[in-house]
Write a protein that holds these residues in place. Structure first.
Motif, short mmCIF file in Angstrom:
data_model
loop_
_atom_site.label_atom_id
_atom_site.label_comp_id
_atom_site.label_asym_id
_atom_site.label_seq_id
_atom_site.Cartn_x
_atom_site.Cartn_y
_atom_site.Cartn_z
N GLU A 119 10.09 13.76 0.97
CA GLU A 119 10.23 12.30 0.03
C GLU A 119 9.81 11.11 0.97
O GLU A 119 9.26 10.23 0.67
CB GLU A 119 11.28 12.19 -0.61
N ALA A 120 10.62 11.24 2.37
CA ALA A 120 10.37 10.15 3.17
C ALA A 120 10.47 10.40 4.80
O ALA A 120 11.27 11.24 5.12
CB ALA A 120 11.77 9.18 2.89
N GLY A 121 9.29 10.17 5.43
CA GLY A 121 9.09 10.83 6.92
C GLY A 121 10.06 9.77 7.64
O GLY A 121 10.68 8.62 7.35
N SER A 122 9.91 10.24 9.05
CA SER A 122 11.09 9.28 9.86
C SER A 122 10.16 8.30 10.63
O SER A 122 10.80 7.29 11.35
CB SER A 122 11.31 10.33 11.02
N GLN A 143 1.91 11.03 12.27
CA GLN A 143 0.85 9.87 12.16
C GLN A 143 0.95 9.24 10.71
O GLN A 143 1.37 10.16 9.56
CB GLN A 143 -0.31 10.78 12.25
N ILE A 144 0.75 8.22 10.51
CA ILE A 144 0.52 7.54 9.40
C ILE A 144 -0.83 7.48 8.66
O ILE A 144 -1.85 7.13 9.49
CB ILE A 144 1.12 5.81 9.38
N LEU A 145 -1.06 7.82 7.60
CA LEU A 145 -2.07 7.93 6.76
C LEU A 145 -2.20 6.55 5.82
O LEU A 145 -1.19 6.37 5.10
CB LEU A 145 -2.26 9.14 5.89
N GLU A 146 -3.31 6.18 5.59
CA GLU A 146 -3.62 5.11 4.64
C GLU A 146 -4.55 5.54 3.61
O GLU A 146 -5.68 6.13 3.90
CB GLU A 146 -3.93 3.71 5.39
N PRO A 147 -4.77 4.97 2.49
CA PRO A 147 -5.69 5.14 1.51
C PRO A 147 -6.79 4.33 1.80
O PRO A 147 -6.78 2.90 1.97
CB PRO A 147 -5.07 4.60 -0.02
N ILE A 148 -8.08 5.00 1.80
CA ILE A 148 -9.37 4.44 1.89
C ILE A 148 -10.10 4.39 0.61
O ILE A 148 -10.29 5.36 -0.19
CB ILE A 148 -9.95 5.12 2.85
N PRO A 205 6.09 9.02 1.95
CA PRO A 205 6.37 10.33 1.52
C PRO A 205 5.35 11.27 2.80
O PRO A 205 4.53 10.51 3.17
CB PRO A 205 5.57 10.53 0.16
N VAL A 206 5.85 12.33 3.04
CA VAL A 206 5.03 13.04 4.04
C VAL A 206 4.02 14.09 3.14
O VAL A 206 4.46 14.88 2.23
CB VAL A 206 6.21 13.93 4.78
N VAL A 207 2.92 14.31 3.87
CA VAL A 207 1.94 15.28 3.14
C VAL A 207 1.51 16.20 4.35
O VAL A 207 1.64 15.78 5.60
CB VAL A 207 0.93 14.39 2.52
N GLY A 208 0.93 17.14 4.03
CA GLY A 208 0.10 18.18 4.91
C GLY A 208 0.97 18.77 5.87
O GLY A 208 0.56 18.98 6.90
N ILE A 209 1.96 19.54 5.29
CA ILE A 209 2.86 20.20 5.97
C ILE A 209 3.09 21.59 5.85
O ILE A 209 3.15 21.96 4.39
CB ILE A 209 4.28 19.52 6.04
N GLU A 210 2.96 22.69 6.53
CA GLU A 210 3.44 24.13 6.10
C GLU A 210 4.34 24.18 6.96
O GLU A 210 4.61 24.28 8.15
CB GLU A 210 2.06 24.79 6.62
N MET A 211 5.24 24.83 6.48
CA MET A 211 6.87 25.49 7.01
C MET A 211 6.82 26.93 6.97
O MET A 211 6.95 27.36 5.88
CB MET A 211 8.00 24.61 6.11
N VAL A 251 0.84 -1.12 0.16
CA VAL A 251 0.17 0.02 0.06
C VAL A 251 1.01 1.40 0.04
O VAL A 251 1.98 1.47 0.49
CB VAL A 251 -1.04 -0.06 1.22
N ALA A 252 0.41 2.29 -0.82
CA ALA A 252 1.16 3.75 -0.80
C ALA A 252 0.62 4.48 0.43
O ALA A 252 -0.25 5.06 0.49
CB ALA A 252 0.85 4.38 -2.14
N TYR A 253 1.45 4.23 1.65
CA TYR A 253 1.14 4.99 2.87
C TYR A 253 1.70 6.38 2.82
O TYR A 253 2.44 6.67 1.90
CB TYR A 253 1.59 4.27 3.89
N ARG A 254 1.29 7.07 3.51
CA ARG A 254 1.62 8.59 3.59
C ARG A 254 1.88 8.94 5.33
O ARG A 254 1.29 8.31 6.04
CB ARG A 254 0.83 9.61 3.10
#
Length: 702
Positions: A553-556, A602-607, A561-567, A479-482
């Motif tokens: 590109e890669a979370g810890s 937190q890890i997200l998964e495709p629904i 991949p990391v999504v939903g970030i405002e810097m 699965v393509a997790y985020r």
């Protein structure tokens, strides 16, 4: 092409198994493009004309969109038959991107289904006017007039019923044309003889009721029709006035004319073709926009005029045994065989050696193609989505929407000698299909392929075997997790390195904040520069942005991949000598990791949105099984002896579902599945994933 007003570019789109390819086959027959009808799953071994790939004939599904052209009366119609299966959604996207109109096919029994909703959303994205065709009115339980109501309730259309059926199910004999107020019967061995008669007595009251509804529908768009309707003169309105009103409203996306019949029984095809000519736009009636590269990508309206400078768009590639076929839509200008055209992506000049019209997989060589045409260029190297011009204009067409892949698996050639052939196959497939992606895992060295679903990847693996003679071993689907964050976190990081000579120095201060993750989680990074007073020189601000982005590109947690970030970069410091682009990039990366650890990762998964049609007797077992798979039941609908269950289920729980569903329902149930959204995984599953992928995340951080 001289008479552009008598030209239509249309697609045929629908939910899987609604009869799109059967309808296209009948259109080819009635326009005398073919002289014998072949069925999708025919016993003659020929298969439908538009399903030219061996795999399509075997599986009885459309995998690739196929283009053809026909002449109906005085109208030339370019047709693209698209797949119904959600795994091949890019084929629908790229077809709708270049079409001026569409036929939305619905079945007379099920009506609007899950994939109908997806296809309709795609049509709205590209502002494509459509007519609806309610197919399979010969099936048990068919009710086309109820389907017209569903168009309004489920798709928010303004349906305008153009016909009512004469008989239904096995008694379907024809349709009543509500504009002419005549009964139409389809006689002869294949329904080719269209016989016009008076409306049967038992249908006159219903025909009058729906004629009045049609007129009322038109009255909203034309004052003259409204006046006559208010006077009660429903039958005195000229045919041409009604047709002109319906055409204008359809092109403005304010109305959907609804036709009905049965493609399989050859009923209702000729009036549908008349409807395509009468109500769908010609190329001059659609606004097509390009971006002017020389003027900061300002939007420019293209004109469907052969005398204007050329602008055309490559929307589909196909590698045949003799080289690459590039399908193009000409938006402005014309192409002659032997012309030189310019690839706007590379700036290179290429020569048009061969120009072809396509009829499924049978090309016809031509000398010239004009505005509004859909043709193929032979032997031109380019990627899907490339704009070509004659060199005098520097325009790019707006790109099509490409959804993100949701599934991946590792593949390996069984024989080392096959590596080169496998590489060629993967290069070709990624060039043809933007939703099929390939990368090599840095840790394991494995080749990973990504796609829209199990069927999507299965088809490409099977094509490798057949077309390139490569047998591959496959790993388990992944699965393509985020990864994302749940709360804001401050960062304050100084990067110092002194090893003799010039060193490295950079300092960044700011805050990482969560953003709303929408849809397929594509555009969910935002950079804000709040630095004042030159605390970080302007030339190093992009370096900080670049450093932050590289961490996306890669979370810890699990290395996805990391999504939903405002810097928000708020402050910092620099050194006159030791600060550099690289120093600020490294500093930003370290600051990102520092904040990520404190921000409630937190890890997200495709629904997936899953729609299951099952005999009602098995409903309890199916619902129970969905619950075991962490699914949420969103609703159930009764349809005669069947129950339609709508649910949202994590993709990770759907592998192998077809086998389970068949065994639970004695092989009588079926399901469709499409990506819906990303959502957080439960805490216990997050812990399991961290154990499983922890090493991948550590290696990604190095």
């Amino acid at each position: 092409m001289n008479e552009i007003h008598k030209h239509r570019n249309i697609g045929i789109s629908a939910h899987i198994d609604s009869g799109k390819t059967t309808l296209t086959e009948r259109i080819l027959f009635f326009t005398k493009k073919i002289h014998a009808i072949h069925e999708v799953r025919g016993k003659d071994g020929v298969g439908a004309t538009m399903d030219s790939m061996e795999l399509e004939k075997e599986r009885g599904i459309t995998i690739q969109s196929a283009a053809t052209f026909v002449n109906w009366k005085d109208t030339t119609i370019n047709i693209i038959d698209t797949p119904g299966h959600v795994d091949f959604t890019i084929e629908v996207e790229r077809a709708l991107r270049v079409l001026d109109g569409a036929i939305l096919v619905l079945t007379g029994v099920e009506g609007v289904q899950s994939q109908s909703i997806t296809v309709d959303r795609q049509m709205k994205r590209y502002h494509v006017p459509r007519v609806a065709f309610v197919n399979k009115c010969d099936r048990s339980g068919a009710n086309p007039l109820r389907v017209a109501v569903m168009l309004k309730e489920k798709l928010n259309h303004n349906p305008c019923v153009m016909q009512i059926p004469i008989g239904l199910e096995d008694k379907l004999r024809g349709v009543v044309d509500l504009i002419k107020m005549k009964a139409l019967y389809f006689e002869g061995p294949n329904g080719e003889d269209l016989i016009e008669k008076e409306i049967p007595e038992d249908l006159q009251a219903q025909a009058q009721e729906y004629r009045e509804k049609l007129v009322d529908c038109c009255a909203d768009f034309n004052d003259e029709v409204m006046e006559k309707a208010m006077e009660g003169n429903y039958n005195d309105i000229p045919e041409e006035l009604l047709k002109a009103t319906i055409r204008k409203a359809t092109i403005e996306l304010k109305m959907t004319p609804v036709f009905m019949g049965s493609a399989h029984k050859n009923i209702g095809i000729q009036p549908l073709l008349d409807g395509v000519s009468a109500f769908l736009p010609d190329p001059t009636e659609v606004e097509n926009l390009a971006l002017d590269v020389d003027h900061e990508e300002k939007e420019v309206v293209l004109q469907s005029d052969d005398s204007k400078p050329l602008v055309c768009y490559a929307f589909k590639l196909e590698n045949g045994q003799y080289g690459q076929l590039t399908y193009i839509r000409i938006y402005q200008g014309a192409i002659h065989k032997g012309d030189s055209i310019y690839n706007m992506a590379t700036g290179k000049k290429v020569s048009v050696g061969r120009l072809r019209r396509m009829h499924s997989n049978q090309p016809i060589d031509i000398e010239y193609a004009g505005s509004g045409d859909i043709v193929a260029l032979f032997g031109i190297d380019c990627a899907s989505g490339t704009t070509f011009t004659d060199g005098t204009l520097h325009y790019n067409m707006t790109s099509m929407h490409v959804p993100n892949p949701v599934i991946e698996l590792a593949i390996e050639a069984q024989n080392r000698d096959d590596l080169e052939a496998m590489s060629k196959a993967l290069n070709r497939f990624t060039k043809e299909d933007p939703t099929f992606q390939v990368y090599v895992d840095k840790e394991s060295g494995q080749t990973i392929i990504k796609g829209m679903g199990e069927l999507h990847l299965d088809v490409y693996i099977e094509r490798m075997k057949r077309e390139y003679k490569v047998s591959v071993e496959r790993g388990k689907p992944q699965v393509a997790y985020r990864e994302t964050i749940t709360r804001p976190a401050k960062f304050d990081y100084t990067h110092k390195k002194q090893t003799g000579g010039s060193g490295q120095f950079a300092k960044v201060v700011g805050e990482m904040r969560p953003m709303q993750v929408e849809g397929d989680a594509e555009k969910t990074y935002n950079f804000i520069n709040s630095v004042v007073g030159g605390r970080i020189p302007k030339e190093f601000i992009p370096s900080c942005d670049k450093g932050f982005q590289s961490c996306m590109e890669a979370g810890s947690l699990i290395g996805f991949p990391v999504v939903g970030i405002e810097m928000d970069l708020q402050d910092g410091a620099y050194h006159e000598v030791d600060s550099s682009d690289m120093a600020f990039q490294i500093c930003a990366r370290m600051a990102f990791r520092q904040a990520f650890e404190k921000a409630g990762a937190q890890i997200l998964e495709p629904i997936m949105k899953v729609e299951i049609t099952t005999p009602t007797e098995f409903q309890g077992s199916v619902v129970g099984n969905i619950s075991q798979r962490r699914g949420n039941i969103m609703g159930t609908t009764e349809e005669r002896d069947d129950t339609i269950i709508e649910a949202e289920v994590p993709l990770s729980e759907m592998f192998g579902y077809m086998t389970d569903l068949r065994s639970m329902t004695q092989g009588k149930a079926e399901f469709t599945m499409e990506f819906k959204k990303y959502a957080p995984v439960p805490r216990n599953i997050q812990d399991e994933l961290i154990k499983k992928f922890g090493d991948k995340a550590k290696n990604a951080q190095r």
